[in-house]
Design an enzyme around this catalytic site. Sequence first.
Site, mmCIF file in Angstrom:
data_model
loop_
_atom_site.group_PDB
_atom_site.id
_atom_site.type_symbol
_atom_site.label_atom_id
_atom_site.label_comp_id
_atom_site.label_asym_id
_atom_site.label_seq_id
_atom_site.Cartn_x
_atom_site.Cartn_y
_atom_site.Cartn_z
ATOM 1 N N ILE A 7 0.717 -1.266 0.028
ATOM 2 C CA ILE A 7 0.046 -0.090 0.002
ATOM 3 C C ILE A 7 0.958 1.207 0.046
ATOM 4 C CG2 ILE A 7 -1.891 1.284 1.050
ATOM 5 C CD1 ILE A 7 -2.639 -1.653 2.385
ATOM 6 N N ASN A 33 12.656 -0.616 5.742
ATOM 7 C CA ASN A 33 13.923 -1.685 6.153
ATOM 8 C C ASN A 33 13.849 -2.686 5.377
ATOM 9 O OD1 ASN A 33 11.715 -3.260 6.861
ATOM 10 N ND2 ASN A 33 12.351 -3.551 9.062
ATOM 11 N N PHE A 42 3.174 3.529 7.233
ATOM 12 C CA PHE A 42 2.620 2.098 6.896
ATOM 13 C C PHE A 42 3.784 1.014 7.351
ATOM 14 C CE2 PHE A 42 1.457 4.500 3.064
ATOM 15 C CZ PHE A 42 0.131 4.193 2.958
ATOM 16 N N SER A 55 -6.740 -1.024 10.550
ATOM 17 C CA SER A 55 -7.714 -2.283 9.768
ATOM 18 C C SER A 55 -9.017 -2.526 10.393
ATOM 19 C CB SER A 55 -6.919 -3.362 10.194
ATOM 20 O OG SER A 55 -7.349 -4.795 9.813
ATOM 21 N N TYR A 115 -1.549 -9.288 15.981
ATOM 22 C CA TYR A 115 -1.482 -8.356 14.840
ATOM 23 C C TYR A 115 -2.467 -7.321 14.979
ATOM 24 C CZ TYR A 115 -3.110 -6.580 10.519
ATOM 25 O OH TYR A 115 -3.326 -5.473 9.606
ATOM 26 N N LYS A 168 -2.929 -3.052 16.185
ATOM 27 C CA LYS A 168 -3.779 -1.821 15.477
ATOM 28 C C LYS A 168 -4.605 -1.467 16.465
ATOM 29 C CE LYS A 168 -2.029 -2.302 11.357
ATOM 30 N NZ LYS A 168 -0.968 -1.396 10.934
ATOM 31 N N LEU A 177 -6.056 -14.131 -0.244
ATOM 32 C CA LEU A 177 -6.880 -14.684 -1.224
ATOM 33 C C LEU A 177 -6.125 -14.242 -2.447
ATOM 34 C CD1 LEU A 177 -9.371 -16.458 -2.054
ATOM 35 C CD2 LEU A 177 -10.666 -14.339 -1.815
HETATM 36 C C1 UD1 Z 1 -6.431 -10.947 6.769
HETATM 37 C C2 UD1 Z 1 -6.506 -10.899 8.279
HETATM 38 C C3 UD1 Z 1 -6.783 -9.329 8.712
HETATM 39 C C4 UD1 Z 1 -5.743 -8.507 8.111
HETATM 40 C C5 UD1 Z 1 -5.596 -8.894 6.481
HETATM 41 C C6 UD1 Z 1 -4.245 -8.093 5.850
HETATM 42 C C7 UD1 Z 1 -7.298 -12.997 9.309
HETATM 43 C C8 UD1 Z 1 -8.255 -13.494 9.838
HETATM 44 N N1 UD1 Z 1 -7.405 -11.409 8.929
HETATM 45 O O1 UD1 Z 1 -7.812 -10.619 6.538
HETATM 46 O O2 UD1 Z 1 -6.842 -9.452 9.880
HETATM 47 O O3 UD1 Z 1 -5.948 -7.240 8.024
HETATM 48 O O4 UD1 Z 1 -5.558 -10.111 6.333
HETATM 49 O O5 UD1 Z 1 -4.273 -8.416 4.733
HETATM 50 O O6 UD1 Z 1 -6.066 -13.633 8.910
HETATM 51 N N2 UD1 Z 1 -9.276 -17.371 1.736
HETATM 52 C C9 UD1 Z 1 -9.552 -18.691 1.228
HETATM 53 N N3 UD1 Z 1 -8.232 -19.279 0.780
HETATM 54 C C10 UD1 Z 1 -6.949 -18.908 0.659
HETATM 55 C C11 UD1 Z 1 -6.961 -17.220 1.491
HETATM 56 C C12 UD1 Z 1 -8.004 -16.719 1.671
HETATM 57 O O7 UD1 Z 1 -10.688 -19.086 1.063
HETATM 58 O O8 UD1 Z 1 -6.084 -19.344 0.368
HETATM 59 C C13 UD1 Z 1 -10.544 -16.820 2.272
HETATM 60 C C14 UD1 Z 1 -10.681 -16.522 3.787
HETATM 61 O O9 UD1 Z 1 -10.959 -17.598 4.459
HETATM 62 C C15 UD1 Z 1 -11.471 -15.210 3.608
HETATM 63 C C16 UD1 Z 1 -11.149 -14.519 2.388
HETATM 64 O O10 UD1 Z 1 -10.437 -15.338 1.597
HETATM 65 O O11 UD1 Z 1 -12.547 -15.389 3.812
HETATM 66 C C17 UD1 Z 1 -10.032 -13.291 2.600
HETATM 67 O O12 UD1 Z 1 -9.050 -13.771 3.026
HETATM 68 P P1 UD1 Z 1 -7.606 -12.861 3.332
HETATM 69 O O13 UD1 Z 1 -7.270 -12.392 2.083
HETATM 70 O O14 UD1 Z 1 -6.733 -13.649 3.977
HETATM 71 O O15 UD1 Z 1 -8.144 -11.725 4.148
HETATM 72 P P2 UD1 Z 1 -8.744 -11.835 5.462
HETATM 73 O O16 UD1 Z 1 -8.617 -12.904 6.235
HETATM 74 O O17 UD1 Z 1 -10.015 -10.867 5.346
#
Ligand code: UD1
Length: 337
Positions: A12, A32, A81, A125, A150, A154, A200
């Site tokens: 970001i 860093n 950040f 966050s 984490y 925040k 994701l």
């Molecule tokens: C996560 C963190 C959040 C943080 C953010 C930073 C958790 C619980 N939350 O958010 O605190 O601020 O990252 O980037 O870790 N998913 C899949 N398969 C994957 C990866 C993710 O199905 O391989 C799903 C997850 O279950 C979720 C969604 O995709 O429902 C988003 O996941 P992700 O991108 O990791 O974000 P958060 O979990 O929302």
Amino acid sequence: MKIVVTGGLGFIGSHTVVELQNEGFEVVVIDNLYNSSESVLDGIFNITGKRPIFEKMDLRDKGSVQQFFKKHQDISGVIHFAASKAVGESVGNPLLYYENNLNSLVYILQELKELPSANFIFSSSCTVYGQAEKMPITENASIQTAMSPYGNTKQIGEEIIIDTAKVTSINSILLRYFNPIGAHPSAEIGELPLGVPQNLVPFITQTAIGLREKLSVFGSDYPTPDGTAVRDYIHVVDLAKAHVIALKRLLNKKNIDKVETFNLGTGTGSSVLEVIQAFEKVSGQKLNYQIVGRREGDITSAYANTDKANSILGWKTQLSLEDALASAWKWEQKIRS
Ligand code: UD1
């Protein structure tokens, strides 16, 4: 005007440096290089035609922070950040997170409060809301006990800033991000996850390019329309622009309170399956995925009420989920070519 961006070579941060330079600000980046690379400076240069001043520095070193602020007394604001952000890692190594995310914050505020222009933008966050009772989530939703070190950094970070602003000249805006994704449309900068991505969208693009065999979809038994978890995915360029707007609000002394808080999201929730479908549409790639059990610590749903940012900051997202996924895909292809 000279603006300091800590973590300015990160995901970001680098996009925000671009938007600041596009608006004519002089930028000093502190990083860093723990989770970033100096080559990001080239990407920023290729987009803006300008190279920010770069100071390789670890903000956990109080002496270096003091020296830095002595050298740059003419700064007009700091956008902070620099922080560790992997939830799982923070559970295994909490002290790393408390040291990295909180010591650095304290050291910066200690120096910033002595400057004539003590403006501070903080990366917070939506994790502070936990599983909110009501969707979409407003800034007034209650703060829940953090589910990870984490998330706790925040929450504590926000409190440190609020307490400090009360008794110093510091003015601050706390920006609570929902799920930032995507890359610059030029594909000159983007996300560079270390190791196996936990988030994701980088996992999707790495699967599509063949680096990962398949995506695991964590849970299909959530109480959502298609059973998969819902999040508010915001294009990183829209997010970066909000930082410039928030900074200008402080510089122009338009803030009503010494510390103001804004949600930054699109206002729309998308399920994991909807993200996969949108990715398949924009990339023309069929994604190999499999539904598995829930990931521990995940919430069902989180998406933002963005009324406050829309009306007070005058900021609105301009880019769609498809734009974000197309840019992430373009970036993934570029870095693997
Ligand atoms: C996560 C963190 C959040 C943080 C953010 C930073 C958790 C619980 N939350 O958010 O605190 O601020 O990252 O980037 O870790 N998913 C899949 N398969 C994957 C990866 C993710 O199905 O391989 C799903 C997850 O279950 C979720 C969604 O995709 O429902 C988003 O996941 P992700 O991108 O990791 O974000 P958060 O979990 O929302």
